[in-house]
Structures are given as C-alpha cells and as structure tokens.
Design an enzyme around this catalytic site. Structure first.
Site, short mmCIF file in Angstrom:
data_model
loop_
_atom_site.label_atom_id
_atom_site.label_comp_id
_atom_site.label_asym_id
_atom_site.label_seq_id
_atom_site.Cartn_x
_atom_site.Cartn_y
_atom_site.Cartn_z
N ASP A 124 0.84 -1.19 0.00
CA ASP A 124 0.00 0.00 0.00
C ASP A 124 0.88 1.25 0.00
O ASP A 124 1.89 1.33 0.71
CB ASP A 124 -0.93 -0.01 1.21
CG ASP A 124 -2.11 0.95 1.04
OD1 ASP A 124 -3.24 0.46 0.88
OD2 ASP A 124 -1.88 2.18 1.06
N ILE A 125 0.48 2.24 -0.78
CA ILE A 125 1.26 3.47 -0.91
C ILE A 125 1.19 4.32 0.38
O ILE A 125 2.05 5.16 0.62
CB ILE A 125 0.76 4.29 -2.13
CG1 ILE A 125 1.82 5.22 -2.66
CG2 ILE A 125 -0.54 5.03 -1.84
CD1 ILE A 125 1.54 5.80 -4.03
N HIS B 116 -10.28 -5.31 -3.51
CA HIS B 116 -8.94 -5.57 -2.99
C HIS B 116 -9.04 -5.99 -1.54
O HIS B 116 -9.89 -5.49 -0.80
CB HIS B 116 -8.03 -4.33 -3.14
CG HIS B 116 -8.65 -3.07 -2.67
ND1 HIS B 116 -9.62 -2.41 -3.41
CD2 HIS B 116 -8.49 -2.34 -1.54
CE1 HIS B 116 -10.01 -1.33 -2.75
NE2 HIS B 116 -9.34 -1.27 -1.60
N ASN C 178 -12.98 -3.40 2.43
CA ASN C 178 -13.89 -2.26 2.59
C ASN C 178 -14.90 -2.29 1.45
O ASN C 178 -14.53 -2.44 0.28
CB ASN C 178 -13.10 -0.95 2.58
CG ASN C 178 -12.17 -0.83 3.77
OD1 ASN C 178 -12.50 -1.29 4.87
ND2 ASN C 178 -11.01 -0.22 3.57
#
Ligand code: AMP
Length: 114
Positions: free
Chosen positions: A30-31, A100, A87
């Site tokens: 994750d960024i 995702h 989510n």
C-alpha cells in the site's frame, strides 16, 4: 469506463511495489501503509467490490484469501498475527472501486476498528 488505479497498476501503466503476482491476482504494498505490513491483494478480473461479486467469482474470492494467508507467511507475520480487511461502499471506507483485500500486520491492531 475509465481504468481504476489498480487496473493501471495491473496493466503496468503506473508503478507499484509488487509483493506477488500470479494468473489471477496481483499483490502490492500500500502506498499509504496503516501498519508496518500493509499489502493489497487485487484480482486481475475487475470486480468493483465484494458486494458486486457473483457465484462465477467464487474461486477468485477464495484465491484472494489463500494468497493473503500465503503472503502473511512470506512476510513474516503469520505467527504474530494479522488482519484481513475488505472495505465495501461508502460507510465501509472503500475508495477504489476495484475489489482488494488489505493484509495488515507487524503491530497490534485495535478492535473494534474505527
Ligand atoms: P480502500 O480505501 O479500501 O478502497 O483502499 C484503497 C487503498 O489503496 C488505500 O489503502 C490506498 O492507500 C491504496 N492506494 C491508492 N493508490 C495506490 C497506489 N498507487 N499504490 C498502492 N496503493 C494505493
């Protein structure tokens, strides 16, 4: 429909730090990580969210979870524990409409989530 950011990563149009790739999914770091380990496991097939999945996606959905568990081992958090999050929709905190699975670990995670 324009491509999601994850579709652009899958298509190698924008870079990402790869954790895993196979025929059915890609996993990237994750960024904006929310834990020392924060990896996203993303199906190559565009399923917008788990609520939009159909019976035809059953194997893909299972594959995402098994890949998350395998990555937890590979990344050294299988013993200490980890959390898997999906989510879905506005209240669920979904920001990218391409399914995702979040894999989070290497720190204690509070419960219930915020
Ligand atoms: P969600 O809020 O469940 O839709 O999760 C989307 C996640 O994608 C967030 O944790 C973002 O930090 C992450 N993200 C967005 N853009 C990128 C990117 N270019 N590379 C890696 N992770 C990203």
């Amino acid at each position: 429909m324009s491509k999601t950011i994850f579709q652009k990563i899958i298509d190698r149009e924008i870079p990402a730090k790869l954790a895993h790739e196979d025929e059915f999914c890609i996993a990237i770091h994750d960024i904006d990580p929310k834990a020392p380990v924060h990896v996203l496991i993303i199906p190559k097939k565009l399923i917008p969210r788990v609520g939009a999945a159909t019976a035809a996606d059953q194997a893909t959905l299972g594959h995402l979870l098994l890949t998350a568990a395998a990555l937890a081992k590979k990344l050294g958090i299988a013993e200490s524990g980890y959390r898997i999050v999906i989510n879905n929709g506005r209240d669920g905190g979904e920001t990218v409409p391409h399914l995702h699975v979040h894999l989070l670990g290497q720190r204690p995670l509070a419960w219930p989530p915020g």
